[in-house]
Design a protein around this motif. Structure first.
Motif, PDB file in Angstrom:
ATOM      1  N   LYS A 276       0.847  -1.199   0.000  1.00 51.89           N
ATOM      2  CA  LYS A 276       0.000   0.000   0.000  1.00 51.89           C
ATOM      3  C   LYS A 276       0.880   1.245   0.000  1.00 51.89           C
ATOM      4  O   LYS A 276       1.588   1.517   0.954  1.00 51.89           O
ATOM      5  CB  LYS A 276      -0.925  -0.006   1.214  1.00 51.89           C
ATOM      6  CG  LYS A 276      -2.078   0.965   1.119  1.00 51.89           C
ATOM      7  CD  LYS A 276      -3.028   0.755   2.280  1.00 51.89           C
ATOM      8  CE  LYS A 276      -4.284   1.588   2.143  1.00 51.89           C
ATOM      9  NZ  LYS A 276      -5.142   1.128   1.055  1.00 51.89           N
TER      10      LYS A 276
ATOM     11  N   ASN B 213      -0.331   4.474  -0.670  1.00 52.69           N
ATOM     12  CA  ASN B 213      -1.120   5.511  -0.005  1.00 52.69           C
ATOM     13  C   ASN B 213      -2.548   5.003   0.102  1.00 52.69           C
ATOM     14  O   ASN B 213      -2.829   3.856  -0.265  1.00 52.69           O
ATOM     15  CB  ASN B 213      -1.029   6.859  -0.751  1.00 52.69           C
ATOM     16  CG  ASN B 213      -1.395   6.729  -2.216  1.00 52.69           C
ATOM     17  OD1 ASN B 213      -2.443   6.197  -2.560  1.00 52.69           O
ATOM     18  ND2 ASN B 213      -0.517   7.192  -3.092  1.00 52.69           N
ATOM     19  N   LYS B 214      -3.445   5.832   0.582  1.00 58.25           N
ATOM     20  CA  LYS B 214      -4.805   5.359   0.811  1.00 58.25           C
ATOM     21  C   LYS B 214      -5.590   5.149  -0.482  1.00 58.25           C
ATOM     22  O   LYS B 214      -6.684   4.577  -0.463  1.00 58.25           O
ATOM     23  CB  LYS B 214      -5.559   6.318   1.733  1.00 58.25           C
ATOM     24  CG  LYS B 214      -5.811   7.699   1.153  1.00 58.25           C
ATOM     25  CD  LYS B 214      -6.581   8.550   2.154  1.00 58.25           C
ATOM     26  CE  LYS B 214      -6.900   9.938   1.592  1.00 58.25           C
ATOM     27  NZ  LYS B 214      -7.691  10.726   2.558  1.00 58.25           N
ATOM     28  N   TYR B 215      -5.021   5.594  -1.614  1.00 59.50           N
ATOM     29  CA  TYR B 215      -5.722   5.467  -2.883  1.00 59.50           C
ATOM     30  C   TYR B 215      -5.194   4.331  -3.764  1.00 59.50           C
ATOM     31  O   TYR B 215      -5.916   3.835  -4.618  1.00 59.50           O
ATOM     32  CB  TYR B 215      -5.618   6.774  -3.678  1.00 59.50           C
ATOM     33  CG  TYR B 215      -6.213   7.963  -2.973  1.00 59.50           C
ATOM     34  CD1 TYR B 215      -7.585   8.114  -2.875  1.00 59.50           C
ATOM     35  CD2 TYR B 215      -5.394   8.928  -2.400  1.00 59.50           C
ATOM     36  CE1 TYR B 215      -8.142   9.209  -2.225  1.00 59.50           C
ATOM     37  CE2 TYR B 215      -5.931  10.022  -1.743  1.00 59.50           C
ATOM     38  CZ  TYR B 215      -7.305  10.153  -1.666  1.00 59.50           C
ATOM     39  OH  TYR B 215      -7.852  11.229  -1.016  1.00 59.50           O
TER      40      TYR B 215
ATOM     41  N   ASN C  24      -8.410   2.588  -4.803  1.00 57.81           N
ATOM     42  CA  ASN C  24      -9.439   2.759  -3.783  1.00 57.81           C
ATOM     43  C   ASN C  24     -10.151   4.097  -3.954  1.00 57.81           C
ATOM     44  O   ASN C  24      -9.510   5.148  -3.993  1.00 57.81           O
ATOM     45  CB  ASN C  24      -8.817   2.682  -2.385  1.00 57.81           C
ATOM     46  CG  ASN C  24      -8.191   1.324  -2.118  1.00 57.81           C
ATOM     47  OD1 ASN C  24      -8.880   0.338  -1.937  1.00 57.81           O
ATOM     48  ND2 ASN C  24      -6.871   1.277  -2.126  1.00 57.81           N
TER      49      ASN C  24
ATOM     50  N   GLY D 226     -10.209   6.718  -0.873  1.00 63.58           N
ATOM     51  CA  GLY D 226      -9.431   6.139   0.213  1.00 63.58           C
ATOM     52  C   GLY D 226     -10.217   5.176   1.068  1.00 63.58           C
ATOM     53  O   GLY D 226      -9.772   4.773   2.144  1.00 63.58           O
TER      54      GLY D 226
END
Length: 199
Positions: free
Chosen positions: A58, A60-62, A106, A109
Protein backbone atom coordinates in the motif's frame (compact mmCIF):
# COMPACT_ATOMS: atom_id res chain seq x y z
CA UNK A 1 30.49 21.51 2.72
CA UNK A 2 27.75 22.53 5.15
CA UNK A 3 25.30 22.96 2.25
CA UNK A 4 26.09 19.48 0.91
CA UNK A 5 25.63 17.98 4.37
CA UNK A 6 22.31 19.83 4.82
CA UNK A 7 21.04 18.66 1.41
CA UNK A 8 22.07 15.06 2.20
CA UNK A 9 20.20 15.17 5.53
CA UNK A 10 17.06 16.60 3.89
CA UNK A 11 17.15 13.93 1.16
CA UNK A 12 17.69 11.17 3.71
CA UNK A 13 14.73 12.38 5.82
CA UNK A 14 12.57 12.63 2.69
CA UNK A 15 13.41 9.09 1.59
CA UNK A 16 12.80 7.70 5.05
CA UNK A 17 9.45 9.45 5.38
CA UNK A 18 8.30 8.25 1.93
CA UNK A 19 9.32 4.69 2.78
CA UNK A 20 7.51 4.91 6.09
CA UNK A 21 4.24 5.57 4.24
CA UNK A 22 4.49 2.32 2.29
CA UNK A 23 2.80 -0.55 4.14
CA UNK A 24 3.50 -4.18 3.20
CA UNK A 25 1.04 -6.81 4.46
CA UNK A 26 0.85 -10.51 3.54
CA UNK A 27 -2.45 -12.29 3.06
CA UNK A 28 -4.40 -15.30 1.84
CA UNK A 29 -7.06 -15.55 -0.85
CA UNK A 30 -9.49 -18.16 -2.11
CA UNK A 31 -12.87 -18.68 -3.67
CA UNK A 32 -15.00 -20.01 -6.51
CA UNK A 33 -13.91 -20.37 -10.14
CA UNK A 34 -16.51 -20.39 -12.94
CA UNK A 35 -14.50 -21.20 -16.06
CA UNK A 36 -14.99 -22.02 -19.73
CA UNK A 37 -13.10 -22.13 -23.03
CA UNK A 38 -14.03 -19.93 -25.97
CA UNK A 39 -15.14 -21.11 -29.43
CA UNK A 40 -16.02 -24.69 -28.49
CA UNK A 41 -19.46 -26.00 -29.49
CA UNK A 42 -21.70 -27.60 -26.86
CA UNK A 43 -19.51 -26.72 -23.89
CA UNK A 44 -20.67 -25.37 -20.53
CA UNK A 45 -19.19 -23.56 -17.58
CA UNK A 46 -17.23 -25.56 -15.01
CA UNK A 47 -17.18 -24.66 -11.32
CA UNK A 48 -14.12 -25.28 -9.16
CA UNK A 49 -11.90 -23.36 -6.72
CA UNK A 50 -8.77 -21.24 -6.37
CA UNK A 51 -6.53 -20.68 -3.34
CA UNK A 52 -3.30 -18.79 -2.78
CA UNK A 53 -1.35 -16.01 -1.13
CA UNK A 54 -0.74 -12.32 -1.70
CA UNK A 55 1.32 -9.36 -0.57
CA UNK A 56 -0.49 -6.03 -0.35
CA UNK A 57 1.92 -3.13 -0.94
CA UNK A 58 0.00 0.00 0.00
CA UNK A 59 1.65 3.20 -1.25
CA UNK A 60 -1.12 5.51 0.00
CA UNK A 61 -4.81 5.36 0.81
CA UNK A 62 -5.72 5.47 -2.88
CA UNK A 63 -3.34 3.00 -4.52
CA UNK A 64 -1.76 -0.36 -3.77
CA UNK A 65 0.03 -3.08 -5.73
CA UNK A 66 -0.78 -6.70 -4.94
CA UNK A 67 1.52 -9.51 -6.18
CA UNK A 68 -0.21 -12.89 -5.96
CA UNK A 69 0.54 -16.59 -6.35
CA UNK A 70 -2.50 -18.83 -6.74
CA UNK A 71 -3.45 -22.43 -7.47
CA UNK A 72 -6.37 -22.23 -9.90
CA UNK A 73 -8.52 -25.15 -11.13
CA UNK A 74 -10.02 -24.24 -14.51
CA UNK A 75 -11.28 -25.82 -17.74
CA UNK A 76 -14.82 -26.42 -18.96
CA UNK A 77 -17.56 -28.99 -19.17
CA UNK A 78 -17.53 -30.43 -22.68
CA UNK A 79 -18.92 -33.38 -24.58
CA UNK A 80 -17.16 -36.53 -25.71
CA UNK A 81 -18.86 -37.99 -28.79
CA UNK A 82 -18.93 -41.66 -29.77
CA UNK A 83 -19.19 -43.33 -33.20
CA UNK A 84 -22.87 -44.19 -32.69
CA UNK A 85 -23.77 -40.50 -32.26
CA UNK A 86 -24.16 -40.62 -28.49
CA UNK A 87 -22.09 -38.52 -26.10
CA UNK A 88 -21.25 -38.01 -22.46
CA UNK A 89 -20.45 -34.86 -20.52
CA UNK A 90 -16.82 -34.55 -19.41
CA UNK A 91 -15.26 -32.11 -16.96
CA UNK A 92 -12.06 -31.03 -18.68
CA UNK A 93 -9.45 -29.83 -16.20
CA UNK A 94 -6.75 -27.23 -16.75
CA UNK A 95 -4.95 -26.57 -13.48
CA UNK A 96 -2.50 -23.68 -13.14
CA UNK A 97 -0.13 -22.00 -10.74
CA UNK A 98 -0.72 -18.33 -11.52
CA UNK A 99 1.71 -15.48 -10.88
CA UNK A 100 -0.08 -12.14 -10.99
CA UNK A 101 0.14 -8.55 -9.88
CA UNK A 102 -2.96 -6.37 -9.68
CA UNK A 103 -3.09 -2.64 -9.16
CA UNK A 104 -5.85 -1.62 -6.76
CA UNK A 105 -7.45 1.82 -6.90
CA UNK A 106 -9.44 2.76 -3.78
CA UNK A 107 -12.26 5.25 -4.19
CA UNK A 108 -11.92 8.19 -1.79
CA UNK A 109 -9.43 6.14 0.21
CA UNK A 110 -12.25 3.86 1.38
CA UNK A 111 -12.89 0.15 1.14
CA UNK A 112 -14.36 0.00 -2.37
CA UNK A 113 -11.77 -0.57 -5.08
CA UNK A 114 -11.19 -1.43 -8.73
CA UNK A 115 -8.36 -3.74 -9.71
CA UNK A 116 -6.55 -4.70 -12.90
CA UNK A 117 -3.34 -6.43 -13.89
CA UNK A 118 -1.54 -9.19 -15.78
CA UNK A 119 -1.07 -12.85 -14.94
CA UNK A 120 1.34 -15.57 -16.04
CA UNK A 121 -0.24 -19.01 -15.61
CA UNK A 122 1.89 -22.16 -15.60
CA UNK A 123 0.00 -25.41 -16.20
CA UNK A 124 0.58 -28.04 -13.51
CA UNK A 125 -1.98 -30.60 -14.66
CA UNK A 126 -4.80 -31.52 -17.03
CA UNK A 127 -6.96 -34.54 -17.82
CA UNK A 128 -6.90 -34.26 -21.63
CA UNK A 129 -6.35 -37.66 -23.29
CA UNK A 130 -6.06 -37.12 -27.05
CA UNK A 131 -4.60 -33.61 -27.02
CA UNK A 132 -1.88 -31.76 -25.17
CA UNK A 133 -2.78 -28.20 -24.10
CA UNK A 134 -0.09 -25.51 -23.88
CA UNK A 135 1.98 -25.40 -20.69
CA UNK A 136 1.34 -21.71 -20.01
CA UNK A 137 -1.12 -18.88 -20.48
CA UNK A 138 -0.92 -15.12 -20.30
CA UNK A 139 -4.02 -13.39 -19.02
CA UNK A 140 -5.50 -10.05 -18.04
CA UNK A 141 -7.49 -9.62 -14.84
CA UNK A 142 -10.07 -6.97 -13.94
CA UNK A 143 -12.52 -6.68 -11.10
CA UNK A 144 -14.08 -4.90 -8.15
CA UNK A 145 -13.89 -5.45 -4.42
CA UNK A 146 -14.58 -4.11 -0.97
CA UNK A 147 -12.20 -4.27 1.99
CA UNK A 148 -13.41 -4.09 5.59
CA UNK A 149 -11.29 -2.29 8.23
CA UNK A 150 -10.23 -5.66 9.71
CA UNK A 151 -8.52 -6.68 6.42
CA UNK A 152 -11.25 -8.99 5.07
CA UNK A 153 -11.91 -8.37 1.38
CA UNK A 154 -14.74 -9.51 -0.91
CA UNK A 155 -13.92 -9.54 -4.64
CA UNK A 156 -15.36 -10.41 -8.04
CA UNK A 157 -12.95 -10.78 -10.98
CA UNK A 158 -13.01 -11.54 -14.68
CA UNK A 159 -9.92 -13.16 -16.15
CA UNK A 160 -9.34 -13.42 -19.90
CA UNK A 161 -6.67 -15.71 -21.28
CA UNK A 162 -4.63 -14.41 -24.21
CA UNK A 163 -2.91 -17.61 -25.44
CA UNK A 164 -4.72 -20.30 -27.42
CA UNK A 165 -4.52 -23.48 -25.33
CA UNK A 166 -3.38 -25.42 -28.42
CA UNK A 167 -0.84 -22.84 -29.59
CA UNK A 168 -2.85 -21.42 -32.52
CA UNK A 169 -2.11 -17.72 -33.03
CA UNK A 170 -5.31 -16.97 -34.95
CA UNK A 171 -3.68 -16.62 -38.39
CA UNK A 172 -3.96 -18.97 -41.35
CA UNK A 173 -1.46 -19.43 -44.17
CA UNK A 174 -2.81 -16.34 -45.96
CA UNK A 175 -2.19 -14.20 -42.85
CA UNK A 176 -5.91 -13.72 -42.26
CA UNK A 177 -6.96 -13.56 -38.62
CA UNK A 178 -9.72 -15.85 -37.37
CA UNK A 179 -10.71 -14.98 -33.81
CA UNK A 180 -13.49 -17.58 -33.86
CA UNK A 181 -10.92 -20.38 -34.09
CA UNK A 182 -8.88 -19.36 -31.06
CA UNK A 183 -9.58 -21.35 -27.87
CA UNK A 184 -8.92 -19.18 -24.82
CA UNK A 185 -9.41 -19.52 -21.09
CA UNK A 186 -12.21 -17.39 -19.64
CA UNK A 187 -12.76 -17.21 -15.92
CA UNK A 188 -15.08 -15.53 -13.43
CA UNK A 189 -13.98 -15.55 -9.79
CA UNK A 190 -15.91 -14.77 -6.63
CA UNK A 191 -13.90 -14.92 -3.46
CA UNK A 192 -12.51 -13.49 -0.26
CA UNK A 193 -9.07 -12.58 0.96
CA UNK A 194 -7.63 -11.64 4.30
CA UNK A 195 -4.67 -9.32 4.78
CA UNK A 196 -2.68 -9.64 7.99
CA UNK A 197 -1.82 -6.33 9.63
CA UNK A 198 1.87 -5.83 10.31
CA UNK A 199 3.52 -3.08 12.30
Amino acid sequence: MKKITLIAIVLFIGIQSSQAQVKVNPGLRGGLNISTLTNIDDNNFKTDFYVGGLVDIKFNKYFSLQPEITYSRQGDEGREYFDNGSYRNVNYELNYITFGAVAKFNFNGGGFHLLAGPSLDVKVGDNYINTNPENYDLAFVGGVGYTLPNGLTFEARIKQGLVDIYGYNGFDYDDDYYYNDVILNQLFQIGISYTFKTK
